[in-house]
Design an enzyme around this catalytic site. Structure first.
Site, short mmCIF file in Angstrom:
data_model
loop_
_atom_site.label_atom_id
_atom_site.label_comp_id
_atom_site.label_asym_id
_atom_site.label_seq_id
_atom_site.Cartn_x
_atom_site.Cartn_y
_atom_site.Cartn_z
N GLY A 1 9.13 -45.80 31.32
CA GLY A 1 8.99 -46.24 30.44
C GLY A 1 9.09 -45.46 28.96
O GLY A 1 8.43 -44.84 27.95
N GLN A 2 9.54 -43.88 29.70
CA GLN A 2 9.51 -42.75 28.25
C GLN A 2 10.96 -42.07 28.57
O GLN A 2 11.62 -41.33 28.29
CB GLN A 2 8.75 -42.08 29.07
CG GLN A 2 7.18 -41.95 28.84
CD GLN A 2 6.10 -41.23 29.73
OE1 GLN A 2 6.39 -39.78 29.71
NE2 GLN A 2 4.90 -41.11 29.63
N LYS A 3 12.20 -43.47 27.58
CA LYS A 3 12.99 -42.92 27.73
C LYS A 3 13.45 -41.82 26.87
O LYS A 3 14.64 -41.28 27.19
CB LYS A 3 13.79 -44.43 27.09
CG LYS A 3 13.94 -45.52 27.99
CD LYS A 3 14.51 -45.49 28.62
CE LYS A 3 14.33 -46.77 29.78
NZ LYS A 3 13.27 -46.77 31.23
#
Ligand code: G3D
Length: 179
Positions: free
Chosen positions: A69-71
């Site tokens: 979720g932390q591209k």
């Protein structure tokens, strides 16, 4: 004698050790770090702008961050991968719904060139929860048996009850990559 003694023992075998503690959010990484570092917890500082916590204990550095979720963060990863001696991947073994995601993130991680051959310890955490999956089931779900390019080990643990952590760290110490 606390777990910090294991890190000190590790230091005697090499000048510096760099460990990455990774996993999905809520897996128990910070709890494990606290159990390992005990009083040194006050030194844990979240890096500004990133959800990364760094801790240095007597020449042993531990970096902890959440995967998934932390591209945006991903492009900075390689800065942190250099000279890593061991990966510690923490899984919430009681969170069956996110096991697939945990496996996908792990597989991306193992594909990173900078992390080639770095030994991998998986903690199947939260074993104190009744429905937590055992190490064998987590092994299957994460497809650990398919890992052929590095040493790996899975240890069932409960960070909350401080059980299993030292067994995992002992394996890390014994298998740490010699740079
Ligand atoms: P993270 O750093 O990977 O995001 P944390 O995870 O260490 O912050 O832990 C997330 C939540 O799981 C915390 O609960 C923590 O107490 C809990 N936890 C961690 N390890 C264990 C364990 O072994 N057993 C159980 N039962 N819970 C654990 P809270 O409620 O504080 O958010």
């Amino acid at each position: 004698m606390g777990l910090i003694s294991y890190l000190k023992k590790m230091k005697t075998s090499q000048k510096e050790a760099k460990l990455l503690v990774l996993g999905l959010d809520n897996a128990g990484k910070t709890t494990i770090l606290k159990a390992i570092s005990e009083e040194s917890i006050k030194n844990i500082k979240p890096t500004e702008g990133f959800n990364i916590k760094n801790l240095a204990v007597d020449g042993v550095s531990l970096s902890v961050w959440d995967l998934g979720g932390q591209k945006v963060l991903r492009e900075y990863w390689s800065n942190y991968f250099d000279h890593t001696d061991a990966l510690i991947y923490v899984v919430d073994a009681a969170d069956v719904d996110r096991l697939k995601e945990a496996g996908e993130e792990l597989s991306k991680l193992l594909g990173e060139a900078e992390l080639a051959k770095v030994p991998l310890l998986v903690y199947a955490n939260k074993q104190d929860i009744v429905h937590a999956l055992g190490a064998d089931v987590v092994t299957t779900n994460l497809k650990l048996d398919g890992i052929k390019d590095r040493k790996w080990m899975i240890v069932a643990c409960s960070a909350k009850q401080k059980e299993g952590l030292s067994e995992g760290l002992e394996w890390v110490i014994a298998n740490i990559k010699r740079n």
